[in-house]
Design an enzyme around this catalytic site. Structure first.
Site, short mmCIF file in Angstrom:
data_model
loop_
_atom_site.label_atom_id
_atom_site.label_comp_id
_atom_site.label_asym_id
_atom_site.label_seq_id
_atom_site.Cartn_x
_atom_site.Cartn_y
_atom_site.Cartn_z
N ARG A 46 -3.37 71.37 31.11
CA ARG A 46 -2.93 72.77 31.22
C ARG A 46 -4.11 73.72 31.36
NH1 ARG A 46 2.22 75.78 28.32
NH2 ARG A 46 1.86 77.78 29.34
N GLU A 78 -2.82 84.35 41.90
CA GLU A 78 -2.30 83.26 41.07
C GLU A 78 -1.60 82.21 41.94
OE1 GLU A 78 -3.01 83.12 37.88
OE2 GLU A 78 -3.54 85.18 37.38
N HIS A 130 -12.46 86.73 33.26
CA HIS A 130 -12.40 87.44 31.97
C HIS A 130 -13.69 88.21 31.73
CE1 HIS A 130 -9.06 84.70 30.18
NE2 HIS A 130 -8.57 85.75 30.79
N ARG A 155 12.78 83.20 12.40
CA ARG A 155 12.09 81.92 12.65
C ARG A 155 12.44 81.28 13.99
NH1 ARG A 155 13.62 81.44 7.27
NH2 ARG A 155 11.92 81.98 5.87
N HIS A 161 -10.83 81.78 35.52
CA HIS A 161 -10.58 82.73 34.44
C HIS A 161 -11.82 83.05 33.60
CE1 HIS A 161 -6.47 82.26 35.61
NE2 HIS A 161 -6.02 83.01 34.63
N LYS A 220 3.60 74.36 37.98
CA LYS A 220 3.46 74.76 36.56
C LYS A 220 4.36 73.89 35.69
CE LYS A 220 2.50 78.15 33.24
NZ LYS A 220 2.18 79.52 32.89
N LYS A 272 4.12 80.33 26.91
CA LYS A 272 3.05 81.04 26.18
C LYS A 272 3.55 82.45 25.92
CE LYS A 272 -1.31 78.85 27.51
NZ LYS A 272 -2.58 79.03 28.25
N ASN A 301 -6.45 77.67 34.18
CA ASN A 301 -7.41 78.76 33.95
C ASN A 301 -8.53 78.77 34.99
OD1 ASN A 301 -6.06 79.73 31.69
ND2 ASN A 301 -7.04 78.18 30.39
N GLU A 332 -1.65 72.85 25.86
CA GLU A 332 -3.01 72.99 26.39
C GLU A 332 -4.06 72.17 25.64
OE1 GLU A 332 -3.87 76.91 27.99
OE2 GLU A 332 -5.99 76.51 27.78
N HIS A 377 -5.93 91.72 36.43
CA HIS A 377 -6.27 90.35 36.05
C HIS A 377 -6.37 89.45 37.30
CE1 HIS A 377 -6.21 86.63 33.78
NE2 HIS A 377 -5.14 86.24 34.45
P1 NAD Z 1 2.75 94.01 33.97
O1 NAD Z 1 3.80 93.36 33.18
O2 NAD Z 1 1.94 95.07 33.32
O3 NAD Z 1 3.37 94.58 35.32
C1 NAD Z 1 2.55 95.26 36.23
C2 NAD Z 1 3.12 96.62 36.59
O4 NAD Z 1 4.22 96.47 37.49
C3 NAD Z 1 3.67 97.41 35.41
O5 NAD Z 1 3.40 98.77 35.60
C4 NAD Z 1 5.17 97.15 35.51
O6 NAD Z 1 5.96 98.13 34.88
C5 NAD Z 1 5.36 97.17 37.00
N1 NAD Z 1 6.51 96.44 37.51
C6 NAD Z 1 7.01 95.27 37.07
N2 NAD Z 1 7.95 94.84 37.91
C7 NAD Z 1 8.09 95.77 38.87
C8 NAD Z 1 8.91 95.88 40.01
N3 NAD Z 1 9.73 94.90 40.38
N4 NAD Z 1 8.81 96.99 40.77
C9 NAD Z 1 7.91 97.96 40.44
N5 NAD Z 1 7.09 97.90 39.40
C10 NAD Z 1 7.18 96.81 38.61
O7 NAD Z 1 1.70 92.93 34.53
P2 NAD Z 1 1.82 91.43 35.04
O8 NAD Z 1 0.72 91.24 35.98
O9 NAD Z 1 3.20 91.10 35.43
O10 NAD Z 1 1.53 90.61 33.71
C11 NAD Z 1 0.29 90.70 33.04
C12 NAD Z 1 0.50 90.21 31.62
O11 NAD Z 1 0.91 88.85 31.67
C13 NAD Z 1 -0.76 90.23 30.78
O12 NAD Z 1 -0.43 90.78 29.53
C14 NAD Z 1 -1.15 88.77 30.63
O13 NAD Z 1 -1.78 88.50 29.41
C15 NAD Z 1 0.18 88.10 30.73
N6 NAD Z 1 0.13 86.72 31.23
C16 NAD Z 1 0.78 85.77 30.51
C17 NAD Z 1 0.80 84.47 30.96
C18 NAD Z 1 1.57 83.44 30.19
O14 NAD Z 1 1.47 82.25 30.52
N7 NAD Z 1 2.36 83.83 29.23
C19 NAD Z 1 0.16 84.12 32.15
C20 NAD Z 1 -0.50 85.11 32.87
C21 NAD Z 1 -0.49 86.42 32.39
N1 GLY Z 2 -1.24 81.03 32.43
C1 GLY Z 2 -1.82 79.83 31.95
C2 GLY Z 2 -0.89 78.98 31.17
O1 GLY Z 2 0.30 79.23 31.11
O2 GLY Z 2 -1.32 78.02 30.59
#
Ligand code: NAD
Ligand code: GLY
Length: 366
Positions: free
Chosen positions: A248, A192, A259, A128, A255, A234, A150, A252, A244, A272
């Site tokens: 917040r 971003e 999307h 939990r 987006h 942020k 998130k 987006n 949100e 993305h």
């Molecule tokens: P990712 O985590 O897939 O990383 C991208 C690639 O880079 C992967 O192959 C990873 O292994 C590689 N990598 C990571 N760090 C590295 C480094 N220092 N050197 C070499 N390679 C490296 O993608 P991302 O763009 O970081 O994240 C996308 C994800 O984040 C999605 O699932 C999306 O839904 C999520 N997201 C969440 C939020 C949130 O607020 N929680 C916001 C935006 C995106």
């Molecule tokens: N990435 C959008 C949020 O965190 O709300």
């Protein structure tokens, strides 16, 4: 070393940003004290993937050892968005249960947004709710996903559909990690970064225009300043609207358009950040057609986005009708009305359902 406080009452936490957070941690009493306060005598579980582990797991373990953690375990997941699911989430729970981790344990996410979201969600659910720390290794994760709480995994019927809000206890941003990031991932993260200037802070947008060459060259101090400003914005937004219900949603920007591109092309074809880049240009074009911003503003936004090698239009073989149909499926659609984040100026955005269908058809038909 830069630091920011995310102010959320008893759930407030620090973000530390440095070129070499880990190397400097032992000399930096603020980081090591904060880390020790969280990790000393605790059982830690580092969650990472098979790309990041060979690069940065050893230094992460060293930091944990310096903090006198009582026990350290590691889960290495396969790399990729396709593994951000319940099956792989279970591997984290398996490790926690097999090693008899109790509620006072701590999880650490070492990776990009995929690892950060999964580890955060595991921390939100395990017994939990247990503590976790974010150590983001992509630019996107350093400026966006590691901050704000998130967390989620994907379901076959929708991305990020199973999740919760669960804030980390600490975010450690080591900008030298970005030196091994593929160029395309770095550029997607820059989309971003630009987004923050467009949605919230005109002077940051102007600063990005002035410093674009230094950013492309990953100059450490410029990178730190850019990441710091994104995290400040942020933190400010999340402090005002953690779950949100209001501002917040502005995060987006681009987006809904983005999307639609990602869904239409199939996930993984465009990153993305690439889809969001084109989406932000389309949001500005929509505002221009509505008389809210000038063509000059649209050109300026397009120029900065394309300077980082990011797309500024939808894919060529993608019809306006397909795009509009996909946009109608957006989570922000209410009573059949498409709600968009649209700019009224650089640095000033609103959530609105005022964009006429004719305007959207025109923008999307280009
Ligand atoms: P990712 O985590 O897939 O990383 C991208 C690639 O880079 C992967 O192959 C990873 O292994 C590689 N990598 C990571 N760090 C590295 C480094 N220092 N050197 C070499 N390679 C490296 O993608 P991302 O763009 O970081 O994240 C996308 C994800 O984040 C999605 O699932 C999306 O839904 C999520 N997201 C969440 C939020 C949130 O607020 N929680 C916001 C935006 C995106
Ligand atoms: N990435 C959008 C949020 O965190 O709300």
């Amino acid at each position: 070393m830069e630091s920011i406080l995310v102010q959320l009452d008893s759930r407030s936490y620090s973000i530390f940003i440095d070129q070499q957070v880990f190397a400097n941690a032992s000399n930096n009493t603020q980081i090591i004290n904060e880390f020790k306060a969280l990790a000393q005598d605790k059982k830690l579980l580092i969650v990472t993937n098979d790309t990041v582990a060979p690069l940065y797991l050893e230094q992460t373990k060293t930091l944990c050892q310096q903090s006198n953690a009582s026990h350290i375990e590691v889960v290495v997941l396969p790399d990729g968005e396709q593994f951000k699911d319940m099956t792989h989430l279970n591997r984290i729970f398996d490790a926690l249960l097999e090693k008899q981790y109790a509620r006072d344990c701590m999880l650490m996410a070492l990776g990009g947004g995929v690892i950060g979201d999964m580890t955060g969600f595991a921390a939100a659910c395990y017994q939990r709710g247990v503590d976790f720390i974010q150590i983001p290794t992509t630019l996107l994760a350093q400026v966006d996903s590691s901050v704000g709480g998130k967390t989620a995994v994907n379901h076959t019927l929708g991305k990020n559909m199973i999740g919760s809000f669960h804030q980390p206890k600490l975010v450690l941003i080591n900008t030298d990690f970005l030196n091994t990031l593929p160029d395309r991932e770095f550029a997607a993260g820059m989309a971003e970064v630009i987004k923050y200037g467009l949605l919230w802070d005109q002077s940051f947008f102007e600063w990005l225009e002035l410093n674009q060459e230094a950013l492309k060259a990953k100059q450490p101090q410029v990178l730190i300043q850019a990441i710091k400003r994104c995290c400040e914005i942020k933190a400010e937004i999340v402090a005002q609207d953690e779950t949100e219900r209001g501002c917040r949603a502005l995060l987006n920007l681009g987006h809904t358009f983005g999307h639609a591109i990602e869904t239409g092309l199939g996930y993984g074809n465009w990153l993305h950040g690439e889809a969001v880049a084109a989406g932000m240009v389309m949001a500005f074009q929509t505002s221009q057609e509505m008389g809210w911003v000038s063509q000059q503003v649209v050109d300026r936004v397009t120029a900065l986005i394309s300077a980082f090698g990011l797309p500024t239009t939808k894919p060529e073989d993608f019809s306006g009708e397909t795009m509009l149909a996909l946009m109608q499926r957006d989570k922000k659609v209410q009573d059949g009305q498409l709600r968009l984040i649209l700019p009224q100026a650089i640095g000033n955005t609103v959530v609105t359902s005022q964009a006429p269908q004719s305007v959207l058809s025109k923008v999307l038909s280009v």
